[in-house]
Design a protein around this motif. Structure first.
Motif, mmCIF file in Angstrom:
data_model
loop_
_atom_site.group_PDB
_atom_site.id
_atom_site.type_symbol
_atom_site.label_atom_id
_atom_site.label_comp_id
_atom_site.label_asym_id
_atom_site.label_seq_id
_atom_site.Cartn_x
_atom_site.Cartn_y
_atom_site.Cartn_z
ATOM 1 N N PRO A 142 22.063 -5.930 -24.289
ATOM 2 C CA PRO A 142 20.437 -5.558 -24.947
ATOM 3 C C PRO A 142 19.351 -6.828 -24.843
ATOM 4 N N ASP A 143 18.098 -6.456 -24.857
ATOM 5 C CA ASP A 143 16.719 -6.555 -24.128
ATOM 6 C C ASP A 143 16.616 -8.072 -25.150
ATOM 7 N N ALA A 144 16.682 -7.736 -26.909
ATOM 8 C CA ALA A 144 16.608 -8.685 -27.665
ATOM 9 C C ALA A 144 17.174 -9.358 -28.174
ATOM 10 N N ASP A 145 16.852 -10.796 -28.304
ATOM 11 C CA ASP A 145 17.690 -12.125 -29.054
ATOM 12 C C ASP A 145 17.590 -11.765 -30.843
ATOM 13 N N GLY A 146 19.023 -12.531 -30.538
ATOM 14 C CA GLY A 146 20.140 -11.861 -31.888
ATOM 15 C C GLY A 146 20.313 -10.746 -31.625
ATOM 16 N N LEU A 147 20.717 -10.648 -31.077
ATOM 17 C CA LEU A 147 21.800 -8.888 -30.636
ATOM 18 C C LEU A 147 22.476 -8.605 -29.711
ATOM 19 N N TRP A 148 23.837 -8.101 -29.843
ATOM 20 C CA TRP A 148 24.666 -8.027 -29.152
ATOM 21 C C TRP A 148 25.553 -7.115 -29.333
ATOM 22 N N THR A 149 27.056 -7.134 -28.508
ATOM 23 C CA THR A 149 27.333 -5.965 -28.707
ATOM 24 C C THR A 149 29.276 -5.944 -28.619
ATOM 25 N N ASP A 150 30.243 -5.338 -28.732
ATOM 26 C CA ASP A 150 31.335 -6.099 -28.706
ATOM 27 C C ASP A 150 32.178 -4.567 -28.903
ATOM 28 N N PRO A 151 33.011 -4.376 -27.741
ATOM 29 C CA PRO A 151 32.678 -5.266 -26.658
ATOM 30 C C PRO A 151 31.532 -4.917 -26.152
ATOM 31 N N ASP A 152 30.965 -5.676 -24.851
ATOM 32 C CA ASP A 152 30.377 -5.805 -24.269
ATOM 33 C C ASP A 152 30.202 -5.099 -23.264
#
Length: 139
Positions: free
Chosen positions: A32-42
């Motif tokens: 993800p490009d935005a700060d504070g966003l993530w994926t799980d699993p990535d």
């Protein structure tokens, strides 16, 4: 086989109704490009398919020209091609299997037998083993 135009240049001539496919495993990385966003699993693995051309038609030598000893054997190059087509980071890409039905496989063996010189082999079995190894799955 020229892949300078990406995976699109590897498209089979008649993909509709194909009775055989090349199966590739690709691992995709989500970033993800935005700060504070993530994926799980990535990161996840999925299958990528390419319809196999009918034996004797344009493109039928894809397995000989492009897989083990061709451009897709260069894993970093294959990853870049897959990234371009899929639109996301690909962290690994590899050929998994040639999946076919009995009729297509029989036609492939007949075409190879008629063109053994193209494979630098003394038999159909030797040609298949040289270029596809144990990755053939007849369904």
């Amino acid at each position: 086989m020229d892949t300078t135009d990406g995976l699109a240049s590897l498209q089979p001539t008649h993909p509709d109704g194909a009775t055989a496919q090349y199966v590739f495993r690709v691992a995709i990385q989500l970033e993800p490009d935005a700060d504070g966003l993530w994926t799980d699993p990535d990161r996840f693995e999925t299958a990528l398919y390419r319809a196999a051309d009918d034996p004797g038609t344009s493109g039928w030598l894809f397995f000989r020209d492009t897989l083990w000893r061709g451009e897709l054997a260069d894993e970093p190059h294959f990853r870049r091609l897959a990234e371009d087509e899929l639109g996301c980071p690909v962290v690994s890409a590899s050929f998994s299997e040639f999946r076919t039905d009995e009729a297509h496989f029989d036609a492939l063996k007949t075409e190879i037998a008629d063109n053994l010189a193209l494979f630098n082999a003394d038999s159909v079995s030797e040609a298949l083993n040289k270029y596809l190894g144990s990755s053939i799955r007849v369904t």
